[in-house]
Design an enzyme around this catalytic site. Structure first.
Site, PDB file in Angstrom:
ATOM      1  CB  ALA A  73      -0.956   0.028   1.276  1.00 47.09           C
ATOM      2  CD  GLN A 181      -5.127  -0.970   9.286  1.00 50.94           C
ATOM      3  OE1 GLN A 181      -5.651  -1.893   9.890  1.00 50.94           O
ATOM      4  NE2 GLN A 181      -3.846  -0.897   9.207  1.00 50.94           N
ATOM      5  CB  SER A 201      -1.397  -3.669   1.998  1.00 46.65           C
ATOM      6  OG  SER A 201      -0.302  -4.177   2.463  1.00 46.65           O
ATOM      7  CG  HIS A 203       1.400  -6.506   5.371  1.00 53.90           C
ATOM      8  ND1 HIS A 203       1.346  -6.224   6.628  1.00 53.90           N
ATOM      9  CD2 HIS A 203       1.467  -5.486   4.543  1.00 53.90           C
ATOM     10  CE1 HIS A 203       1.841  -5.018   6.656  1.00 53.90           C
ATOM     11  NE2 HIS A 203       1.740  -4.532   5.375  1.00 53.90           N
ATOM     12  CB  CYS A 327       9.936   4.313  18.017  1.00 56.40           C
ATOM     13  SG  CYS A 327      10.328   3.478  19.464  1.00 56.40           S
TER      14      CYS A 327
HETATM   15  C1  LIG Z   1      -3.768   2.939   6.650  1.00 56.38           C
HETATM   16  C2  LIG Z   1      -2.330   2.565   6.028  1.00 56.38           C
HETATM   17  N1  LIG Z   1      -1.993   2.795   4.904  1.00 56.38           N
HETATM   18  C3  LIG Z   1      -0.737   2.367   4.412  1.00 56.38           C
HETATM   19  C4  LIG Z   1      -0.093   1.406   4.883  1.00 56.38           C
HETATM   20  C5  LIG Z   1       1.347   0.853   4.414  1.00 56.38           C
HETATM   21  O1  LIG Z   1       1.144  -0.463   3.932  1.00 56.38           O
HETATM   22  P1  LIG Z   1       2.245  -1.326   3.397  1.00 56.38           P
HETATM   23  O2  LIG Z   1       2.565  -1.940   4.343  1.00 56.38           O
HETATM   24  O3  LIG Z   1       1.352  -2.328   2.464  1.00 56.38           O
HETATM   25  O4  LIG Z   1       3.479  -0.428   2.669  1.00 56.38           O
HETATM   26  C6  LIG Z   1      -0.528   0.846   6.091  1.00 56.38           C
HETATM   27  C7  LIG Z   1       0.382  -0.075   7.007  1.00 56.38           C
HETATM   28  O5  LIG Z   1       0.798  -0.099   8.164  1.00 56.38           O
HETATM   29  C8  LIG Z   1      -1.831   1.448   6.722  1.00 56.38           C
HETATM   30  O6  LIG Z   1      -2.174   0.924   7.897  1.00 56.38           O
END
Ligand SMILES: Cc1ncc(COP(=O)(O)O)c(C=O)c1O
Length: 403
Positions: A73, A181, A201, A203, A327
């Site tokens: 993503a 999400q 995404s 994962h 962090c």
């Molecule tokens: C709302 C949102 N956008 C984008 C991302 C980034 O996704 P990716 O880990 O596939 O790069 C995340 C992941 O933490 C996310 O929670």
């Protein structure tokens, strides 16, 4: 070391074994390059990719040709925002987004500003939702894109996507959503919701890491993005690079499973989440962050006042959860999402995000309740602030000396 109980499913999800099973042949016997047109190795790989494209499209109500595979993503968000800006900058140079977006969106917008674009970062209300009147007031004839996330990664709040896209379209702008999400957790439909571009995404919904997709609308209107990667012209020229066939097959399988199981899973998880939330908000001075009605079924972000944040995380080592602190290289910064809801630094630091998932059991939730209650109670018993609060001293009225 005891392995903690995993309640951080917004950060990532464990891969479903059924997804792994679908992927394995594409690492071994079906290893071909999906772009090899001259022999069966390529055809077989391409078939896997085509099927995955259908599976992903189906989950979000799109058609296969509207799915562009990416590395995740972060790449999808970047391709959408920078790609739309480059493609449409002659039409207008203004983009609207919100302050609670993921860094992948915020930083892509900062990049656009460096390229001469103008970006408006809208605030959100105390409950994390975007005020539609505020959005409408920010629209200009120069606005080419509105980018608002579907469900927030820290507090789970679901934005009124249909209403937001309607406002964007009313002013001639495209609507993009980072739905990382939400996809696979709640029904998302690009046509019902009026979405022109959508990032997802694998994962985050029990698929592999390092693979995702960008949905790009083809009809009414046909949307175009300028490629951010130059090369062999894969993915209809929008994303060059040899396709990650096993990953894409896994993404497809994960999407299919969510389509089949999402409804019952959401019911089960929201019941467990509510159990956890109800048990923890029995504790005095604990607050749920974000709108609780318009919220993803598996998330609860709870602040515990008069509890020191770092101490809380230390005391909860048996649970893998996220805190309201991020962090940075030098220090622990309070979460910008929680701050944007109006939380103080202290309260943001003493907040915990519980993210349940497909493999979370009721026993684990019961255990998490006990661990959290004990941690909060013990830390408060050691806290002079808590003692003062219990004595009825109004702590908010005290002016503390600066150090
Ligand atoms: C709302 C949102 N956008 C984008 C991302 C980034 O996704 P990716 O880990 O596939 O790069 C995340 C992941 O933490 C996310 O929670």
């Amino acid at each position: 070391m005891n392995i903690p109980i995993y309640l951080d499913n917004n950060a990532t999800t464990p891969m479903d074994p059924r997804v792994l099973e679908a992927m394995i042949p594409y690492f071994t016997t079906k290893f071909g390059n999906a772009a090899s047109r001259n022999h069966p190795f390529g055809w077989v790989a391409e078939e896997g990719v085509d099927y995955a494209r259908e599976q992903v499209a189906k989950l979000i109500g799109a058609s296969e040709k509207e799915i562009i595979f990416t590395s995740g993503a972060t790449e999808s968000d970047n391709l959408a925002i920078k790609g739309v800006f480059e493609m449409y900058k002659e039409k207008g140079n203004h983009i609207i987004t919100t302050v609670t977006e993921h860094k992948a969106v915020l930083d892509a917008c900062k990049h656009v500003e460096k390229m001469g674009g103008r970006v408006t970062y809208l605030p959100v209300k105390e409950d994390g939702l975007l005020d539609l009147a505020v959005l409408e007031a920010a629209m200009t004839p120069e606005t080419i894109l509105v980018s608002v996330m579907y469900g927030n990664n820290e507090i789970g709040v679901i934005q009124p996507i249909k209403e937001i896209s309607a406002i964007a379209h009313k002013y001639g702008a495209l609507f993009m959503t980072d739905a990382v999400q939400a996809v696979g957790k709640i029904p998302v439909d690009v046509n019902r919701d009026g979405i022109d571009l959508l990032a997802l995404s694998a994962h985050k919904f029990y698929g592999p890491k390092g693979v995702g997709a960008l949905y790009v609308r083809r009809k009414g209107p046909r949307v175009k993005v300028t490629a951010q990667m130059d090369g062999g012209g894969h993915e209809r020229g929008m994303r060059s690079g040899t396709l990650n066939v096993p990953g894409i097959v896994g993404l497809g399988k994960a999407a299919e499973l969510c389509g089949l199981e999402m409804e019952s899973e959401a019911k089960r998880l929201s019941a467990l989440r509510d159990k956890l939330q109800n048990a923890l908000t029995v504790l005095e001075e604990s607050y749920v962050n974000g709108n609780v009605e318009h919220r993803l079924p598996h998330v609860a972000n709870i602040s515990f006042k008069y509890v020191e944040g770092e101490g809380l995380m230390m005391a909860m080592k048996d649970l893998a959860v996220s805190s309201g602190s991020a962090c940075t290289s030098a220090s622990l910064e309070p979460s910008y999402v929680l701050k944007s809801l109006g939380l103080s630094d202290d309260l943001a630091h003493s907040s915990i995000r519980f993210g349940l998932g497909r493999f979370t059991t009721e026993e684990e939730v019961d255990y998490a309740i006990e661990v959290t209650k004990t941690a909060v109670t013990n830390l408060r018993n050691m806290s002079p602030l808590w003692e003062m609060f219990k004595e009825g001293i109004d702590l908010d009225s005290i002016e503390w000396a600066e150090h």
